[in-house]
Design a protein around this motif. Sequence first.
Motif, mmCIF file in Angstrom:
data_model
loop_
_atom_site.group_PDB
_atom_site.id
_atom_site.type_symbol
_atom_site.label_atom_id
_atom_site.label_comp_id
_atom_site.label_asym_id
_atom_site.label_seq_id
_atom_site.Cartn_x
_atom_site.Cartn_y
_atom_site.Cartn_z
ATOM 1 N N ALA A 249 0.832 -1.207 0.000
ATOM 2 C CA ALA A 249 0.000 0.000 0.000
ATOM 3 C C ALA A 249 0.865 1.255 0.000
ATOM 4 O O ALA A 249 0.536 2.259 -0.656
ATOM 5 C CB ALA A 249 -0.921 -0.001 1.212
ATOM 6 N N LEU A 250 1.991 1.217 0.692
ATOM 7 C CA LEU A 250 2.883 2.371 0.744
ATOM 8 C C LEU A 250 3.543 2.616 -0.608
ATOM 9 O O LEU A 250 3.724 3.769 -1.030
ATOM 10 C CB LEU A 250 3.935 2.169 1.832
ATOM 11 N N VAL A 251 3.907 1.546 -1.289
ATOM 12 C CA VAL A 251 4.461 1.704 -2.637
ATOM 13 C C VAL A 251 3.404 2.263 -3.580
ATOM 14 O O VAL A 251 3.698 3.111 -4.436
ATOM 15 C CB VAL A 251 5.017 0.364 -3.151
ATOM 16 N N SER A 252 2.171 1.803 -3.428
ATOM 17 C CA SER A 252 1.085 2.338 -4.252
ATOM 18 C C SER A 252 0.855 3.821 -3.955
ATOM 19 O O SER A 252 0.529 4.608 -4.850
ATOM 20 C CB SER A 252 -0.205 1.557 -4.008
ATOM 21 N N LEU A 253 1.031 4.219 -2.691
ATOM 22 C CA LEU A 253 0.915 5.629 -2.313
ATOM 23 C C LEU A 253 1.969 6.455 -3.048
ATOM 24 O O LEU A 253 1.678 7.542 -3.561
ATOM 25 C CB LEU A 253 1.080 5.780 -0.805
ATOM 26 N N LEU A 254 3.179 5.937 -3.128
ATOM 27 C CA LEU A 254 4.248 6.626 -3.859
ATOM 28 C C LEU A 254 3.870 6.808 -5.330
ATOM 29 O O LEU A 254 3.954 7.909 -5.883
ATOM 30 C CB LEU A 254 5.547 5.821 -3.729
ATOM 31 N N ALA A 255 3.449 5.714 -5.958
ATOM 32 C CA ALA A 255 3.114 5.773 -7.379
ATOM 33 C C ALA A 255 1.911 6.679 -7.633
ATOM 34 O O ALA A 255 1.890 7.443 -8.604
ATOM 35 C CB ALA A 255 2.840 4.366 -7.904
ATOM 36 N N ALA A 256 0.923 6.596 -6.760
ATOM 37 C CA ALA A 256 -0.267 7.427 -6.940
ATOM 38 C C ALA A 256 0.056 8.907 -6.779
ATOM 39 O O ALA A 256 -0.474 9.753 -7.509
ATOM 40 C CB ALA A 256 -1.341 7.016 -5.937
ATOM 41 N N ALA A 301 5.816 6.135 10.048
ATOM 42 C CA ALA A 301 5.785 7.553 9.666
ATOM 43 C C ALA A 301 6.896 7.877 8.678
ATOM 44 O O ALA A 301 6.685 8.624 7.715
ATOM 45 C CB ALA A 301 5.912 8.430 10.914
ATOM 46 N N GLY A 302 8.076 7.323 8.902
ATOM 47 C CA GLY A 302 9.189 7.589 8.006
ATOM 48 C C GLY A 302 8.926 7.092 6.599
ATOM 49 O O GLY A 302 9.297 7.749 5.617
ATOM 50 N N ILE A 303 8.270 5.944 6.490
ATOM 51 C CA ILE A 303 7.996 5.379 5.165
ATOM 52 C C ILE A 303 6.897 6.169 4.460
ATOM 53 O O ILE A 303 6.947 6.386 3.239
ATOM 54 C CB ILE A 303 7.609 3.897 5.282
ATOM 55 N N VAL A 304 5.898 6.631 5.211
ATOM 56 C CA VAL A 304 4.843 7.450 4.619
ATOM 57 C C VAL A 304 5.417 8.768 4.099
ATOM 58 O O VAL A 304 5.115 9.208 2.978
ATOM 59 C CB VAL A 304 3.724 7.720 5.646
ATOM 60 N N VAL A 305 6.264 9.404 4.931
ATOM 61 C CA VAL A 305 6.917 10.646 4.505
ATOM 62 C C VAL A 305 7.747 10.401 3.251
ATOM 63 O O VAL A 305 7.722 11.188 2.297
ATOM 64 C CB VAL A 305 7.801 11.201 5.636
#
Length: 391
Positions: A249-256, A301-305
């Motif tokens: 999901a975090l990788v998808s957040l990056l791509a999105a 938090a670090g990964i989301v940022v």
Amino acid sequence: MTTEQAATAVPSRVFPLYAAGFVTAFGAHSIAASLGGYTAGEHASLLTLGLLLAVYDGVEVLLKPVFGSLADRIGPRPVLLGGLVAFAFASAAFVLAGDPALVGVARLGQGAAAAAFSPAAGALVARLAPKTRHGRAFGSYGAWKGLGYTLGPVLGGILITLGGYTLLFATLCVLALLVAGWAALAVPAVAPLSRTRQTVLDLARRLTAGRFLRPTAALAGATAALAVGVGFLPVVGAGRGLGPLATGALVSLLAATTTLVQPYVGRARDAGRIRDRAAMVAGLVLAALGMAGAAAIPGIAGIVVAALAIGAGAGVITPIGFAHLAASTPPERMGQTMGAAEVGRELGDAGGPLLVGAVAVASSLAFGLAGLAVALVVIATLIGAGTTRGK
């Protein structure tokens, strides 16, 4: 035709080009994301996995300048259509062969075909869209490629689950043929422009000039950050106790984030609210902050940022970089320039993970991410150095 009519006519011509960008991104990532499972099933080595992952990008690096120059010589439209048909043929050949061991050969053929239609599509976007809309056009083009990168792993996994690699490659064949047919109907013929004779020295001078090196270096840095984000953020997440669903999901957040940012940045450039060099510097700094955040901020938090900052940084750089190249390139050399710039992106795609992996082996993953952050800041400093007048 009035200016207003021209503005509304452009999208119908360039939409098939956006779809072509989606094809190359979706084709590359839908297969690449599942190759780990494929090699495990075939009891293949990690070296085999590495070769299967590299063959698509490797052949693109070799052939994109060649096909970019060909697009300038004969016109980009036939190169675009020929590349899409060749992509469909390579995909269909795998389906007809019925041998899973030939996936590497199929990827080689797809990569060679993408090396043809990718720079041709970029050249057509530059020539069909008015110069006052280049930012918006390249922002949309990059967004559709980003959508392909985002959906590729998910839809590819679904297709393989339902029908194996045969269904995936058949889908890619049909998709490429549909886009080729759409482009044949909607994209007008763009005649090659007369060109002055160019020596090897002339080419070297043009490709080492700041107006080419600055945007290409920024694009390479953005692609390096994206590749590292996609490849290494799941590793960081796993080390912090996150499961595959959360890291995915975090990788998808990056791509999105990358996909959503690009059209807005392109519109802002066209409106004169963003200056090219400042935007490229800001995008690289954002990506560097994302790398530093992943390394230094604990927990999720670090990964989301990191995902948001890397995605936003790449989303700023991509439309600005290509629009800047289009604005500073003679129209008769557009294909050659786009092909050479795409090589820079491919080198960043490979170099970023290699840098992080090498430093991580010698010390730790945190230091590897920090090392790429430093490299991005250095690139940003070099781009921002010198005159600040103009774009």
